[in-house]
Design an enzyme around this catalytic site. Sequence first.
Site, PDB file in Angstrom:
ATOM      1  N   CYS A 135     -14.165   7.511  72.459  1.00  0.00           N
ATOM      2  CA  CYS A 135     -15.448   8.238  72.586  1.00  0.00           C
ATOM      3  C   CYS A 135     -15.288   9.738  72.325  1.00  0.00           C
ATOM      4  CB  CYS A 135     -16.024   8.106  73.995  1.00  0.00           C
ATOM      5  SG  CYS A 135     -16.100   6.443  74.646  1.00  0.00           S
TER       6      CYS A 135
HETATM    7  N1  GLN Z   1     -13.266   3.279  78.375  1.00  0.00           N
HETATM    8  C1  GLN Z   1     -14.532   3.903  78.138  1.00  0.00           C
HETATM    9  C2  GLN Z   1     -15.581   2.920  77.641  1.00  0.00           C
HETATM   10  O1  GLN Z   1     -15.323   1.798  77.373  1.00  0.00           O
HETATM   11  C3  GLN Z   1     -14.411   5.093  77.210  1.00  0.00           C
HETATM   12  C4  GLN Z   1     -14.018   4.643  75.838  1.00  0.00           C
HETATM   13  C5  GLN Z   1     -13.642   5.727  74.885  1.00  0.00           C
HETATM   14  O2  GLN Z   1     -13.224   6.839  75.207  1.00  0.00           O
HETATM   15  N2  GLN Z   1     -13.731   5.327  73.677  1.00  0.00           N
HETATM   16  O3  GLN Z   1     -16.690   3.293  77.532  1.00  0.00           O
END
Ligand code: GLN
Length: 274
Positions: free
Chosen positions: A2
């Site tokens: 993210c």
């Molecule tokens: N683990 C978190 C989610 O699934 C953040 C994922 C990320 O940083 N891509 O939303």
Amino acid sequence: MCRHVGYLGPPVRLDELLLRPSHGLLEQTWAPNDMRLGGTINVDGFGVGWYRADRAEPSRYRAVGPMWADENFAALAPEVSADALVGAIRSATRSTSAERTACAPFRSGRWLFSHNGAVPGWPESLAELAEKLDPVRLLASEAPVDSATVWALLSHRLSEGQPPVDAVRDTLVEVVRAVPEARMNMLLSDGQLLIATTWTHSLSVCRTDRAVVLASEPFELPAAARGPREGSGWEESSWHAVPDGYLVVADREETTLSPLPDIELRDSPTAESR
Ligand code: GLN
């Protein structure tokens, strides 16, 4: 993984800060340029929480799907100005919820929280840490996703009265001790402070005469956030990459960076024995 952004400064419209800028959060949805350890695009939902001087608690908008496909947000964003915000676009970790409620920012009272990373082995890997939490907090957790459990651990500390900078650092430490491969870029705000960590993923900071912005990737700041000395070219707005393993604390006056205790954690016997 993210991408997230935190902003403190003069009021800006949400579209000016998030949708219009060259390489803003909207562009980072389909063309992020510093994703590490998997993930290519950020289309599994998004969220924005924002503060206004006349409201005690932040407002929030979250949706499933890519930011570019949301007509309602495109219509809302030019109508809303904020002097502080946390925005996030999501690339969901495998085996986690695909619902709107799994999208950052998570919220409690004045706090907004985003987690860029993953806790491998969740939920089992965090079960022992979760045992100390009030069952009500766990049951009320917004979504079955690793980040919501991290938020439950952090918001528990905040609700116990721990100072926020300590709470963020201690949450990172306890999660990494339990799960040494955890990737833990966190971002917390109460509208006056931005507190962030770098633990595997990218983060940059930009302080202008008027504003401070923390973001997974640098982008062109809107004119409202740039001071009179800053030019319009966004390369000039002096973004600085935060090294890995740091805690960043910014308010409207200053930014401080301090190293997190990474060597102790990453080379600890606990880490090696896993
Ligand atoms: N683990 C978190 C989610 O699934 C953040 C994922 C990320 O940083 N891509 O939303």
